[in-house]
Design a protein around this motif. Structure first.
Motif, PDB file in Angstrom:
ATOM      1  N   TYR A 237       0.674  -1.213  -0.055  1.00 38.16           N
ATOM      2  CA  TYR A 237      -0.040  -0.106  -0.024  1.00 38.16           C
ATOM      3  C   TYR A 237       0.725   1.121   0.070  1.00 38.16           C
ATOM      4  CZ  TYR A 237       1.415   0.025   5.013  1.00 38.16           C
ATOM      5  OH  TYR A 237       1.944  -0.025   6.249  1.00 38.16           O
ATOM      6  N   PHE A 238       2.238   1.245   0.607  1.00 35.91           N
ATOM      7  CA  PHE A 238       2.767   2.362   0.485  1.00 35.91           C
ATOM      8  C   PHE A 238       3.410   2.808  -0.825  1.00 35.91           C
ATOM      9  CE2 PHE A 238       4.981  -1.565   1.813  1.00 35.91           C
ATOM     10  CZ  PHE A 238       6.109  -1.589   0.784  1.00 35.91           C
ATOM     11  N   MET A 239       3.201   1.926  -1.933  1.00 33.53           N
ATOM     12  CA  MET A 239       3.425   2.316  -3.286  1.00 33.53           C
ATOM     13  C   MET A 239       2.183   2.605  -3.961  1.00 33.53           C
ATOM     14  SD  MET A 239       6.880   0.202  -4.320  1.00 33.53           S
ATOM     15  CE  MET A 239       6.181  -1.655  -4.464  1.00 33.53           C
ATOM     16  N   ASN A 240       1.230   2.798  -3.208  1.00 30.95           N
ATOM     17  CA  ASN A 240      -0.182   2.941  -3.917  1.00 30.95           C
ATOM     18  C   ASN A 240      -0.579   4.646  -4.229  1.00 30.95           C
ATOM     19  OD1 ASN A 240      -1.817   0.248  -2.533  1.00 30.95           O
ATOM     20  ND2 ASN A 240      -0.626   0.352  -4.148  1.00 30.95           N
ATOM     21  N   GLY A 241       0.603   5.294  -3.942  1.00 26.96           N
ATOM     22  CA  GLY A 241       0.380   6.724  -4.254  1.00 26.96           C
ATOM     23  C   GLY A 241       1.793   7.597  -4.809  1.00 26.96           C
ATOM     24  N   VAL A 242       1.656   8.875  -4.854  1.00 27.28           N
ATOM     25  CA  VAL A 242       2.836   9.412  -5.296  1.00 27.28           C
ATOM     26  C   VAL A 242       3.483  10.271  -4.127  1.00 27.28           C
ATOM     27  CG1 VAL A 242       3.538  11.431  -6.715  1.00 27.28           C
ATOM     28  CG2 VAL A 242       1.626   9.826  -7.749  1.00 27.28           C
ATOM     29  N   PHE A 243       4.768   9.868  -4.057  1.00 28.27           N
ATOM     30  CA  PHE A 243       5.508  10.432  -2.839  1.00 28.27           C
ATOM     31  C   PHE A 243       5.709  12.178  -3.265  1.00 28.27           C
ATOM     32  CE2 PHE A 243       9.532  11.497  -0.999  1.00 28.27           C
ATOM     33  CZ  PHE A 243       9.376  11.403   0.219  1.00 28.27           C
ATOM     34  N   PHE A 244       5.356  13.076  -2.297  1.00 28.19           N
ATOM     35  CA  PHE A 244       5.540  14.620  -2.560  1.00 28.19           C
ATOM     36  C   PHE A 244       6.319  15.069  -1.539  1.00 28.19           C
ATOM     37  CE2 PHE A 244       3.575  18.755  -2.349  1.00 28.19           C
ATOM     38  CZ  PHE A 244       4.455  19.342  -3.272  1.00 28.19           C
ATOM     39  N   LYS A 245       7.277  15.887  -1.699  1.00 30.07           N
ATOM     40  CA  LYS A 245       8.283  16.188  -0.654  1.00 30.07           C
ATOM     41  C   LYS A 245       8.931  17.614  -1.154  1.00 30.07           C
ATOM     42  CE  LYS A 245      12.896  15.154   1.063  1.00 30.07           C
ATOM     43  NZ  LYS A 245      13.874  14.061   1.125  1.00 30.07           N
ATOM     44  N   LYS A 246       8.943  18.567  -0.289  1.00 27.90           N
ATOM     45  CA  LYS A 246       9.580  19.876  -0.473  1.00 27.90           C
ATOM     46  C   LYS A 246      10.823  19.898   0.475  1.00 27.90           C
ATOM     47  CE  LYS A 246      10.497  24.538   0.293  1.00 27.90           C
ATOM     48  NZ  LYS A 246      10.997  25.343   1.258  1.00 27.90           N
ATOM     49  N   GLU A 247      11.913  20.306  -0.337  1.00 28.68           N
ATOM     50  CA  GLU A 247      13.433  20.324   0.158  1.00 28.68           C
ATOM     51  C   GLU A 247      14.041  21.523  -0.362  1.00 28.68           C
ATOM     52  OE1 GLU A 247      15.937  17.154  -2.265  1.00 28.68           O
ATOM     53  OE2 GLU A 247      15.143  16.601  -0.242  1.00 28.68           O
ATOM     54  N   LYS A 248      14.581  22.639   0.544  1.00 26.00           N
ATOM     55  CA  LYS A 248      15.049  23.590   0.059  1.00 26.00           C
ATOM     56  C   LYS A 248      14.291  24.513  -0.954  1.00 26.00           C
ATOM     57  CE  LYS A 248      19.841  22.001   1.343  1.00 26.00           C
ATOM     58  NZ  LYS A 248      21.249  21.723   0.852  1.00 26.00           N
ATOM     59  N   GLU A 249      14.698  24.796  -2.223  1.00 28.89           N
ATOM     60  CA  GLU A 249      13.875  25.433  -3.162  1.00 28.89           C
ATOM     61  C   GLU A 249      13.349  24.533  -4.281  1.00 28.89           C
ATOM     62  OE1 GLU A 249      16.647  28.422  -4.775  1.00 28.89           O
ATOM     63  OE2 GLU A 249      16.916  29.449  -2.725  1.00 28.89           O
ATOM     64  N   LYS A 250      13.238  23.222  -3.792  1.00 30.86           N
ATOM     65  CA  LYS A 250      12.911  22.194  -4.615  1.00 30.86           C
ATOM     66  C   LYS A 250      11.604  21.495  -4.404  1.00 30.86           C
ATOM     67  CE  LYS A 250      15.391  18.673  -5.212  1.00 30.86           C
ATOM     68  NZ  LYS A 250      16.573  17.745  -5.321  1.00 30.86           N
TER      69      LYS A 250
END
Length: 373
Positions: free
Chosen positions: A153-166
């Motif tokens: 289930y942990f791969m049943n979605g899109v991982f989204f992250k914010k780091e620094k200016e990205k």
């Protein structure tokens, strides 16, 4: 409650609300669309308990109130009526729908609005904005690679992250990985990363334009999305997303360049005779050309149907090499890219390949090869 509004305006929003609800046949509160009059607007809500949707449409108010109506029948009625102004009037547990230009009257059963599930509270503290077009480009390059294996289930979605200016998005099903990032200044602290279910992202892709800003707010359990008059929220997927950085090759020694559309057409033709359980296609690279085949060169895996083989030009000047790949894992990224040429990077036949646009941009796709035999 009593109001009038334009059929075409209401139909557009009810159609979207209907996409949200999960129970489309059983007559229950979760099969219903929520309607409430607020000043000179009609508030419309829908939910499947994981994804929540809100929007507003302009109306002429005659009497305030709120109710819920069976989404399937409500949408069917709106689809059957010609364009023009409609009148809605609630009478106890029934709502009466009448087009002003036609002698038609529909009576639809209602369920009281106080039985409708409460939506999670929006968190304005962790709110930031991102250009809609940029966010949609990231979704396009990743969401198709989400796993449908519910045991992982942990791969049943899109991982989204914010780091620094990205900000970045990653999706994987264990055999391929899609990565996209954007260098965007947003006024929010870095966050470790969340897993967003694809349903809410797909709805966003369908209904948002390419102009303006998208509002986002993320808590430990929910993501909230704002654009135009729309508010979407979704429960986040819990669990530890795979360490995608370990999958990304630091260096790949060889590469070749293909015409994207020419390769797609060749794959489409050869796939007609590919074994449909494995979806395995064979690529034979030689200087100046690539052969796409549905079977091995020795012909030992042709099966009972036959085989297909097509030769296409490519920019490659290395040694001859053969590799086997799931043709869908090549076809899907080639379809969503828009560039004329695509570069494929590799080290050896048994190791991952990386697919990139030419010229390179802020996204790429990694595909694990299959066994040649």
């Amino acid at each position: 409650m009593k109001f009038t509004c334009e059929r075409s305006v209401l139909l557009k929003e009810v159609s979207l609300a209907y996409e949200i609800i999960s129970s489309k046949n059983a007559v229950s509160i979760l099969s219903n669309v929520y309607l409430e009059i607020l000043k000179d607007e009609l508030l419309i809500k829908a939910t499947d308990l994981k994804v929540n949707f809100e929007t507003r449409v302009p109306i002429e108010v005659k009497e305030k109130g709120s109710t819920t109506v069976f989404g399937d029948k409500f949408l069917g009625i709106l689809n059957s009526i010609p364009d023009g102004e409609l009148e809605f009037e609630q009478k106890e547990n029934t709502i009466v729908i009448k087009p002003l230009a036609k002698k038609i009257k529909f009576q639809l059963r209602c369920i009281a609005s106080d039985k409708y599930p409460e939506f999670p509270a929006y968190n304005k503290d962790n709110y930031f904005e991102i250009p809609i077009k940029e966010f949609k480009e990231m979704i396009t390059q990743t969401v198709f690679a989400v796993s449908d294996d519910e045991t992982r289930y942990f791969m049943n979605g899109v991982f989204f992250k914010k780091e620094k200016e990205k900000v970045l998005m990653v999706a994987t099903d264990g055999r391929r990985l899609a990565y996209a990032e954007k260098n965007i200044m947003v006024n929010v602290d870095d966050f470790a990363g969340v897993i967003i279910p694809p349903k809410v992202l797909t709805i966003l892709m369908k209904r948002s334009g390419d102009e303006g800003m998208l509002g986002l707010s993320i808590t430990n359990k929910h993501i909230f999305i704002y654009f135009g008059f729309y508010k979407l929220s979704s429960v986040l997927i819990e669990g530890q997303f795979p360490n995608y950085q370990r999958v990304i090759p630091e260096k790949q020694e060889y590469s070749f360049i293909l015409n994207r559309l020419e390769t797609l057409e060749a794959l489409k033709r050869v796939a007609l005779l590919v074994e449909q359980k494995s979806h395995r296609v064979y690529l034979i690279l030689e200087p100046g050309k690539m052969t796409v085949s549905s079977s091995r060169e020795d012909g030992n895996d042709e099966g009972d149907i036959g085989n297909a083989k097509e030769e296409i030009p490519c920019r490659y000047d290395g040694e001859e090499i053969s590799m086997a790949l799931n043709y869908r894992y090549i076809e899907e990224p080639f379809k969503i890219m828009t560039e004329d040429e695509i570069s494929v990077h590799f080290t050896e036949a048994a190791k991952a390949i990386t697919i990139k646009p030419v010229p390179e941009k802020e996204f790429f796709h990694i595909v694990m090869p299959m066994q040649l035999e």
